[in-house]
Design an enzyme around this catalytic site. Structure first.
Site, PDB file in Angstrom:
ATOM      1  N   LYS A 118      14.772 -18.386  -2.205  1.00 52.05           N
ATOM      2  CA  LYS A 118      14.951 -19.722  -1.625  1.00 52.05           C
ATOM      3  C   LYS A 118      16.362 -19.894  -1.075  1.00 52.05           C
ATOM      4  CE  LYS A 118      16.627 -23.266  -3.342  1.00 52.05           C
ATOM      5  NZ  LYS A 118      17.085 -24.381  -4.199  1.00 52.05           N
ATOM      6  N   ASP A 136      11.499 -25.187  -1.731  1.00 54.17           N
ATOM      7  CA  ASP A 136      12.022 -25.789  -2.953  1.00 54.17           C
ATOM      8  C   ASP A 136      10.934 -26.676  -3.547  1.00 54.17           C
ATOM      9  OD1 ASP A 136      11.941 -28.022  -1.344  1.00 54.17           O
ATOM     10  OD2 ASP A 136      14.049 -28.540  -1.568  1.00 54.17           O
TER      11      ASP A 136
END
Length: 220
Positions: A118, A136
């Site tokens: 991420k 996320d």
């Protein structure tokens, strides 16, 4: 059925200025800010990074600092001790292994301490302008509520599905649109369902039922 272009268009009408809300002035600061944001809000990170970045303006400054010194600047955010160790290690790596430059390659980025997929996606997208779609908690929730991913999908599966369903040239802005929509409109606890342009395709009830089932299994 609303397609992904229509979804992004409607989100952009709501949030035309969607962008990365983590304050930074260079690639190193962005990497650090994203690492610090794990399980913490961007707002909380932005409260501690001004003093941190002012105290350590260069990689040399981080290299000379003790972990405890770094930790003192970020102790108001969650997991600050581990994050301080990550900051110390990743800045050392950037200085000595990458000649002072943050790498743009996914494999190289994820070799940095505290940097997962991420974080790497965010750095690629925000700093380098490389098409990427970081997932996320907001992106994951919105993707599943809008039926773009299944309730049981893990983060990597969600990312792959979004990349298949959304045009590559819209990945970078789309990532921010999903975040803003999840952060300020379709929130986890009190979504504004009565105003939502996607009510006809929303899978929130199905997703909530799935989460409830998982919770009951853990209890039993």
């Amino acid at each position: 059925m609303i397609n992904t272009d229509e979804i992004l268009d409607k989100m952009e009408e709501l949030f035309p200025n969607a962008h990365c809300e983590l304050n930074h002035s260079n690639a190193v600061e962005l990497v650090i800010a994203v690492v610090l944001s794990a399980q913490t809000t961007d707002e909380a990170v932005n409260k501690v990074t001004p003093a941190l970045f002012a105290a350590y303006p260069t990689l040399d400054d981080y290299d000379k600092a003790d972990v405890e010194d770094i930790a003192a600047y970020i102790k108001r955010i969650g997991l600050y001790r581990n994050k301080a160790r990550h900051v110390k290690r990743l800045t050392h790596q950037i200085k000595y292994e990458y000649h002072g430059e943050v790498p743009s390659d996914m494999n190289e980025l994820t070799k940095l301490a505290g940097v997962g997929r991420k974080t790497a996606n965010v750095v690629q997208s925000v700093w380098f302008g490389i098409p990427a779609f970081a997932v996320d908690t907001h992106v994951e929730r919105i993707s599943k509520r809008l039926g773009l991913a299944k309730p049981a999908d893990d983060v990597l599966t969600v990312e792959k599905k979004l990349k298949r369903k959304i045009k590559r040239e819209r990945w970078n802005k789309g990532h921010h649109l999903f975040i803003f929509f999840g952060r300020y409109f379709c929130t986890a606890r009190n979504p504004r369902c009565e105003e939502c342009p996607f009510v006809s395709i929303c899978k929130k009830d199905k997703l909530d039922a799935y989460k409830s089932l998982l919770k009951n299994k853990k209890i039993n």
